[in-house]
Design a protein around this motif. Structure first.
Motif, PDB file in Angstrom:
ATOM      1  N   HIS A  54      11.226  -9.916 -26.770  1.00 11.60           N
ATOM      2  CA  HIS A  54      12.292 -10.856 -26.367  1.00 11.60           C
ATOM      3  C   HIS A  54      12.572 -11.068 -25.064  1.00 11.60           C
ATOM      4  O   HIS A  54      13.850 -11.292 -24.367  1.00 11.60           O
ATOM      5  CB  HIS A  54      13.552 -10.718 -27.112  1.00 11.60           C
ATOM      6  N   GLU A  55      11.524 -10.907 -23.824  1.00 15.27           N
ATOM      7  CA  GLU A  55      11.742 -10.923 -22.695  1.00 15.27           C
ATOM      8  C   GLU A  55      12.786 -10.107 -22.136  1.00 15.27           C
ATOM      9  O   GLU A  55      13.213 -10.264 -20.892  1.00 15.27           O
ATOM     10  CB  GLU A  55      12.124 -12.513 -22.337  1.00 15.27           C
ATOM     11  N   GLN A  56      13.047  -9.016 -22.848  1.00 20.85           N
ATOM     12  CA  GLN A  56      13.939  -7.985 -22.215  1.00 20.85           C
ATOM     13  C   GLN A  56      13.389  -6.560 -21.762  1.00 20.85           C
ATOM     14  O   GLN A  56      12.241  -6.421 -22.256  1.00 20.85           O
ATOM     15  CB  GLN A  56      14.998  -7.791 -23.439  1.00 20.85           C
ATOM     16  N   THR A  57      13.888  -5.751 -21.331  1.00 23.95           N
ATOM     17  CA  THR A  57      13.387  -4.465 -20.866  1.00 23.95           C
ATOM     18  C   THR A  57      14.397  -3.321 -21.036  1.00 23.95           C
ATOM     19  O   THR A  57      15.585  -3.567 -21.412  1.00 23.95           O
ATOM     20  CB  THR A  57      13.183  -4.593 -19.194  1.00 23.95           C
ATOM     21  N   ILE A  58      13.646  -2.037 -21.075  1.00 30.14           N
ATOM     22  CA  ILE A  58      14.549  -0.795 -21.240  1.00 30.14           C
ATOM     23  C   ILE A  58      14.438  -0.494 -19.698  1.00 30.14           C
ATOM     24  O   ILE A  58      13.693  -0.454 -18.940  1.00 30.14           O
ATOM     25  CB  ILE A  58      13.627   0.422 -22.042  1.00 30.14           C
ATOM     26  N   SER A  59      15.610  -0.192 -19.302  1.00 28.32           N
ATOM     27  CA  SER A  59      15.731  -0.099 -17.674  1.00 28.32           C
ATOM     28  C   SER A  59      14.949   1.312 -17.142  1.00 28.32           C
ATOM     29  O   SER A  59      14.735   2.105 -18.095  1.00 28.32           O
ATOM     30  CB  SER A  59      17.212   0.114 -17.486  1.00 28.32           C
ATOM     31  N   GLN A  60      14.721   1.062 -15.952  1.00 27.05           N
ATOM     32  CA  GLN A  60      13.967   2.161 -15.208  1.00 27.05           C
ATOM     33  C   GLN A  60      14.873   3.412 -15.394  1.00 27.05           C
ATOM     34  O   GLN A  60      16.209   3.292 -15.321  1.00 27.05           O
ATOM     35  CB  GLN A  60      13.849   1.857 -13.768  1.00 27.05           C
ATOM     36  N   PRO A  61      14.353   4.700 -15.715  1.00 31.49           N
ATOM     37  CA  PRO A  61      15.099   5.810 -15.891  1.00 31.49           C
ATOM     38  C   PRO A  61      16.007   6.071 -14.576  1.00 31.49           C
ATOM     39  O   PRO A  61      17.060   6.605 -15.010  1.00 31.49           O
ATOM     40  CB  PRO A  61      13.911   7.000 -16.024  1.00 31.49           C
ATOM     41  N   TYR A  62      15.403   5.854 -13.632  1.00 31.59           N
ATOM     42  CA  TYR A  62      16.314   6.186 -12.405  1.00 31.59           C
ATOM     43  C   TYR A  62      17.514   5.274 -12.159  1.00 31.59           C
ATOM     44  O   TYR A  62      18.779   5.684 -11.993  1.00 31.59           O
ATOM     45  CB  TYR A  62      15.512   5.982 -11.054  1.00 31.59           C
ATOM     46  N   THR A  63      17.218   4.099 -12.761  1.00 27.42           N
ATOM     47  CA  THR A  63      18.571   3.160 -12.694  1.00 27.42           C
ATOM     48  C   THR A  63      19.583   3.600 -13.626  1.00 27.42           C
ATOM     49  O   THR A  63      20.833   3.705 -13.546  1.00 27.42           O
ATOM     50  CB  THR A  63      17.933   1.609 -13.285  1.00 27.42           C
ATOM     51  N   VAL A  64      19.127   4.126 -15.073  1.00 25.88           N
ATOM     52  CA  VAL A  64      19.945   4.644 -16.125  1.00 25.88           C
ATOM     53  C   VAL A  64      20.515   5.838 -15.745  1.00 25.88           C
ATOM     54  O   VAL A  64      21.992   5.734 -15.640  1.00 25.88           O
ATOM     55  CB  VAL A  64      19.038   4.854 -17.272  1.00 25.88           C
ATOM     56  N   ALA A  65      19.858   7.021 -14.864  1.00 25.17           N
ATOM     57  CA  ALA A  65      20.641   7.842 -14.207  1.00 25.17           C
ATOM     58  C   ALA A  65      21.496   7.736 -13.260  1.00 25.17           C
ATOM     59  O   ALA A  65      22.860   8.148 -13.240  1.00 25.17           O
ATOM     60  CB  ALA A  65      19.422   8.779 -13.858  1.00 25.17           C
ATOM     61  N   PHE A  66      21.192   6.665 -12.285  1.00 25.02           N
ATOM     62  CA  PHE A  66      22.075   6.193 -11.144  1.00 25.02           C
ATOM     63  C   PHE A  66      23.312   5.823 -11.742  1.00 25.02           C
ATOM     64  O   PHE A  66      24.316   6.326 -11.191  1.00 25.02           O
ATOM     65  CB  PHE A  66      21.479   5.192 -10.376  1.00 25.02           C
ATOM     66  N   MET A  67      23.305   4.725 -12.759  1.00 22.70           N
ATOM     67  CA  MET A  67      24.653   4.077 -13.386  1.00 22.70           C
ATOM     68  C   MET A  67      25.407   5.383 -14.115  1.00 22.70           C
ATOM     69  O   MET A  67      26.740   5.274 -13.931  1.00 22.70           O
ATOM     70  CB  MET A  67      24.106   3.171 -14.266  1.00 22.70           C
ATOM     71  N   THR A  68      24.697   6.184 -14.955  1.00 26.99           N
ATOM     72  CA  THR A  68      25.376   7.099 -15.525  1.00 26.99           C
ATOM     73  C   THR A  68      26.093   7.949 -14.572  1.00 26.99           C
ATOM     74  O   THR A  68      27.228   8.359 -14.855  1.00 26.99           O
ATOM     75  CB  THR A  68      24.391   7.945 -16.649  1.00 26.99           C
ATOM     76  N   GLN A  69      25.620   8.315 -13.525  1.00 27.97           N
ATOM     77  CA  GLN A  69      26.140   9.281 -12.479  1.00 27.97           C
ATOM     78  C   GLN A  69      27.329   8.580 -12.220  1.00 27.97           C
ATOM     79  O   GLN A  69      28.303   9.456 -11.772  1.00 27.97           O
ATOM     80  CB  GLN A  69      25.031   9.716 -11.598  1.00 27.97           C
ATOM     81  N   ALA A  70      27.027   7.398 -11.612  1.00 30.59           N
ATOM     82  CA  ALA A  70      28.113   6.601 -10.982  1.00 30.59           C
ATOM     83  C   ALA A  70      29.539   6.502 -11.621  1.00 30.59           C
ATOM     84  O   ALA A  70      30.804   6.043 -11.143  1.00 30.59           O
ATOM     85  CB  ALA A  70      27.624   5.199 -10.559  1.00 30.59           C
ATOM     86  N   LEU A  71      29.332   6.612 -13.119  1.00 28.20           N
ATOM     87  CA  LEU A  71      30.389   6.346 -13.939  1.00 28.20           C
ATOM     88  C   LEU A  71      31.394   7.522 -13.699  1.00 28.20           C
ATOM     89  O   LEU A  71      32.563   7.284 -14.389  1.00 28.20           O
ATOM     90  CB  LEU A  71      29.885   6.278 -15.523  1.00 28.20           C
ATOM     91  N   GLU A  72      30.967   8.810 -13.457  1.00 25.46           N
ATOM     92  CA  GLU A  72      31.681   9.885 -12.949  1.00 25.46           C
ATOM     93  C   GLU A  72      32.499  10.159 -14.568  1.00 25.46           C
ATOM     94  O   GLU A  72      33.762  10.283 -14.365  1.00 25.46           O
ATOM     95  CB  GLU A  72      32.742   9.729 -11.798  1.00 25.46           C
ATOM     96  N   LEU A  73      31.478  10.770 -15.260  1.00 27.37           N
ATOM     97  CA  LEU A  73      32.253  10.775 -16.715  1.00 27.37           C
ATOM     98  C   LEU A  73      32.979  12.179 -16.565  1.00 27.37           C
ATOM     99  O   LEU A  73      32.509  13.030 -16.279  1.00 27.37           O
ATOM    100  CB  LEU A  73      31.008  10.824 -17.802  1.00 27.37           C
ATOM    101  N   ASN A  74      34.031  12.271 -17.645  1.00 28.01           N
ATOM    102  CA  ASN A  74      34.711  13.588 -17.627  1.00 28.01           C
ATOM    103  C   ASN A  74      35.363  13.471 -19.111  1.00 28.01           C
ATOM    104  O   ASN A  74      36.019  12.669 -19.372  1.00 28.01           O
ATOM    105  CB  ASN A  74      35.754  13.865 -16.701  1.00 28.01           C
ATOM    106  N   GLY A  75      35.283  14.665 -19.450  1.00 27.54           N
ATOM    107  CA  GLY A  75      35.885  14.801 -20.830  1.00 27.54           C
ATOM    108  C   GLY A  75      34.977  14.010 -22.060  1.00 27.54           C
ATOM    109  O   GLY A  75      33.880  13.565 -21.681  1.00 27.54           O
ATOM    110  N   ARG A  76      35.699  13.432 -23.017  1.00 24.10           N
ATOM    111  CA  ARG A  76      35.033  12.382 -23.934  1.00 24.10           C
ATOM    112  C   ARG A  76      35.738  11.031 -23.662  1.00 24.10           C
ATOM    113  O   ARG A  76      36.648  10.458 -24.216  1.00 24.10           O
ATOM    114  CB  ARG A  76      35.393  12.955 -25.324  1.00 24.10           C
ATOM    115  N   ASN A  77      34.879  10.344 -22.752  1.00 29.37           N
ATOM    116  CA  ASN A  77      35.475   9.135 -22.232  1.00 29.37           C
ATOM    117  C   ASN A  77      34.857   7.908 -23.426  1.00 29.37           C
ATOM    118  O   ASN A  77      33.785   8.020 -23.981  1.00 29.37           O
ATOM    119  CB  ASN A  77      34.681   8.772 -20.841  1.00 29.37           C
TER     120      ASN A  77
END
Ligand code: SAM
Length: 212
Positions: A54-77
């Protein structure tokens, strides 16, 4: 069987600047090959975006990791994701112990990923609809992650973010975007960090691009 490939990928992510151990650990736990079509499974642990139909993609692993790290998760958000796609990003967040709501606008993709989550026992609320409107019913969210590129930050999403919360969203034109990492300081005040050079499929919706 895929453990060596996962470890190789994690080494690459570390070299590229991912330092959050919880993020790296989630990449060792989640099987990316289960989230891509059979025909390209061989490439599942390469650090590249891959087509999911459907012209869509699974994002590059680096991008997924970068965005997840940028969220600065703490506890059960409590997290709202816009653009469920293959479900890989949502699976990473669930693996990290987060409470995840994820919206997808393409019905076939939504249904396929719901089936996959049911079969793998991944617990997340998957919603079919226009994510630029957010999901008011479960708001506010501690974190919002948008995994498609929009022309601007949807106002409804800023509203549905908790005070003290963070949103990560690629904003730009249809070809390339700058990642905006936004902190909501008060109902009316936000601070934003920007990181250039990302490339996402378009965010299509009421507060996104008009449909193709
Ligand atoms: N997070 C996904 C993953 O892990 O595979 C990345 C998916 S892909 C880069 C972006 C997805 O956003 C596509 O599946 C697309 O259909 C979806 N999308 C685009 N505009 C949307 C919108 N307004 N609401 C919800 N989903 C949207």
């Amino acid at each position: 069987m895929h453990e060596d490939k996962k470890e190789e990928l994690v080494k690459i992510l570390m070299k590229e600047g991912i330092t959050d151990k919880k993020v790296l650990n989630a990449f060792l736990k989640v099987d990316r090959h289960l989230f891509v079509p059979d025909i390209i499974k061989l490439h599942a642990y390469s650090n590249v975006a891959l087509p999911i139909g459907h012209e869509q993609t699974i994002s590059q692993p680096y991008t997924v990791a970068f965005m997840t790290q940028a969220l600065e998760l703490n506890g059960r958000n409590k997290i709202l994701e816009i653009g469920t796609g293959s479900g890989f990003q949502a699976a990473i967040l669930v693996q990290m112990g987060m409470k995840v709501f994820s919206i997808e606008r393409q019905f076939e993709i939504h249904q396929k990923t719901q089936k996959l989550f049911d079969s793998l026992g991944i617990r997340a609320a998957l919603i079919y609809g226009d994510g630029t409107l957010g999901w008011k019913e479960a708001a506010p969210y501690d974190r919002i992650i948008v995994t498609a590129g929009g022309p601007e930050v949807p106002k409804r999403l800023l509203k549905q973010l908790s005070v003290g919360g963070k949103m990560v969203i690629p904003v730009g034109n249809r070809v390339s975007q700058t990642m905006q990492i936004i902190t909501k300081i008060s109902e009316k005040e936000f601070s934003t960090k920007e990181v250039p050079n990302f490339k996402f499929v378009p965010l299509i919706g009421k507060e996104g691009w008009k449909s193709e």
